[in-house]
Design a protein around this motif. Sequence first.
Motif, PDB file in Angstrom:
ATOM      1  N   LYS A   2      -4.102  -6.957   5.629  1.00 54.41           N
ATOM      2  CA  LYS A   2      -3.715  -6.755   4.242  1.00 54.41           C
ATOM      3  C   LYS A   2      -4.644  -7.538   3.319  1.00 54.41           C
ATOM      4  O   LYS A   2      -5.089  -8.635   3.651  1.00 54.41           O
ATOM      5  N   ARG A   3      -4.886  -6.957   2.156  1.00 51.65           N
ATOM      6  CA  ARG A   3      -5.701  -7.610   1.143  1.00 51.65           C
ATOM      7  C   ARG A   3      -4.819  -7.991  -0.038  1.00 51.65           C
ATOM      8  O   ARG A   3      -4.028  -7.163  -0.525  1.00 51.65           O
ATOM      9  N   SER A  46      -7.865  -1.126  -6.557  1.00 51.01           N
ATOM     10  CA  SER A  46      -7.416  -0.212  -5.500  1.00 51.01           C
ATOM     11  C   SER A  46      -7.629  -0.802  -4.108  1.00 51.01           C
ATOM     12  O   SER A  46      -7.060  -0.316  -3.126  1.00 51.01           O
ATOM     13  N   LEU A  47      -8.409  -1.877  -4.020  1.00 52.84           N
ATOM     14  CA  LEU A  47      -8.706  -2.501  -2.726  1.00 52.84           C
ATOM     15  C   LEU A  47      -7.537  -3.317  -2.189  1.00 52.84           C
ATOM     16  O   LEU A  47      -7.532  -3.688  -1.018  1.00 52.84           O
ATOM     17  N   TYR A  48      -6.538  -3.600  -3.041  1.00 53.14           N
ATOM     18  CA  TYR A  48      -5.533  -4.600  -2.690  1.00 53.14           C
ATOM     19  C   TYR A  48      -4.144  -4.003  -2.429  1.00 53.14           C
ATOM     20  O   TYR A  48      -3.667  -3.147  -3.180  1.00 53.14           O
ATOM     21  N   SER A  95      -0.915   5.125  -3.592  1.00 49.17           N
ATOM     22  CA  SER A  95      -0.890   4.227  -2.429  1.00 49.17           C
ATOM     23  C   SER A  95       0.203   3.177  -2.611  1.00 49.17           C
ATOM     24  O   SER A  95       0.472   2.726  -3.728  1.00 49.17           O
ATOM     25  N   PHE A  96       0.805   2.768  -1.502  1.00 55.57           N
ATOM     26  CA  PHE A  96       1.858   1.756  -1.573  1.00 55.57           C
ATOM     27  C   PHE A  96       1.264   0.446  -2.081  1.00 55.57           C
ATOM     28  O   PHE A  96       0.237  -0.023  -1.591  1.00 55.57           O
ATOM     29  N   ASP A 149       8.789   4.397  -6.016  1.00 54.49           N
ATOM     30  CA  ASP A 149       8.851   4.312  -4.553  1.00 54.49           C
ATOM     31  C   ASP A 149       7.585   3.708  -3.945  1.00 54.49           C
ATOM     32  O   ASP A 149       7.640   3.090  -2.883  1.00 54.49           O
ATOM     33  N   ASN A 150       6.447   3.904  -4.604  1.00 56.37           N
ATOM     34  CA  ASN A 150       5.176   3.404  -4.070  1.00 56.37           C
ATOM     35  C   ASN A 150       4.685   2.134  -4.757  1.00 56.37           C
ATOM     36  O   ASN A 150       3.757   1.495  -4.270  1.00 56.37           O
TER      37      ASN A 150
END
Length: 297
Positions: A2-3, A46-48, A95-96, A149-150
């Motif tokens: 995870k980041r 978006s990387l995290y 993305s979550f 939800d995400n």
Amino acid sequence: MKRILITGENSYIGTSFDAFMKQYQDDYIVDTISVRDDEWKQKDFSLYDAIYHVAGIAHADVGKVSKEQQELYYKVNRDLTYEVAKKYKEDRKDSFSQFIYMSSIIVYGDNVSIRKKRVITKETKPNPSNFYGDSKLQAELKIQPLADDNFQVCIIRPPMIYGPNSKGNYPQLRKLALKLPVFPDIPNERSMLFVGNLMIFIKEMISKCYYTGIYYPQNVEYVRTSYLVKEIANAHGKKIKLVKLGNWGVYLLSYIPGKIGNLTNKAFGNLVYEKTNCSIAIYDFSETILESERKTE
């Protein structure tokens, strides 16, 4: 793997979490970023998988702050928080994601009294008593509608945080512990949170993907101010005697309007969260003080 991105690279909580997570480098990548200027807007969020937003203006002497400075509190604590959260959600798209906001118990107001125990429950409604607390609460209200939800929005309302080289009330009590031979033994109770317990809580929140909501992490034990002072003294091999003989004088001081009464109630007042599943028992109280004093420069 995870980041995680920490906003507020020079903050006490941010640097503490970054240092804590270094022992888990095989499973987590942790970056920090400053949001003091507009450069953060070019960062690719978006990387995290999670953002831990600790950037903000901390508590000050609210009686000596100009109108312009008050506006800055709202600009940073409320508006910047929303801008960061909004950009994170947009960058991550579907993305979550997990946005963790560091709020404070101050959203309930800073009214504490030596004469009455104040217990905050999940049903207690926030009621800020100054612009600082209101700026934190307004940030919460702005980011909560972003949740879906995400996109999880997790709000942390910690009580007083202490640890090695911490700021705020703890170093003031530390000075007294190392100077005074005696200290009033007032039977008050305060919720407090050791920074090491907070770090463990945040890591678990990210690893287990806690749901959107408001959380109230605290040490498992309530703390009496006199016991805190005594533990600090003990950590330095210094004996300090706790006395009840003059307690009536301390109670009288709490009735005096203005600075004297405020300081007395602040030092010996009662303010606790009810015991919940957010009570953290990783370290006992004595261990947390020894750890704090051992690593304080």
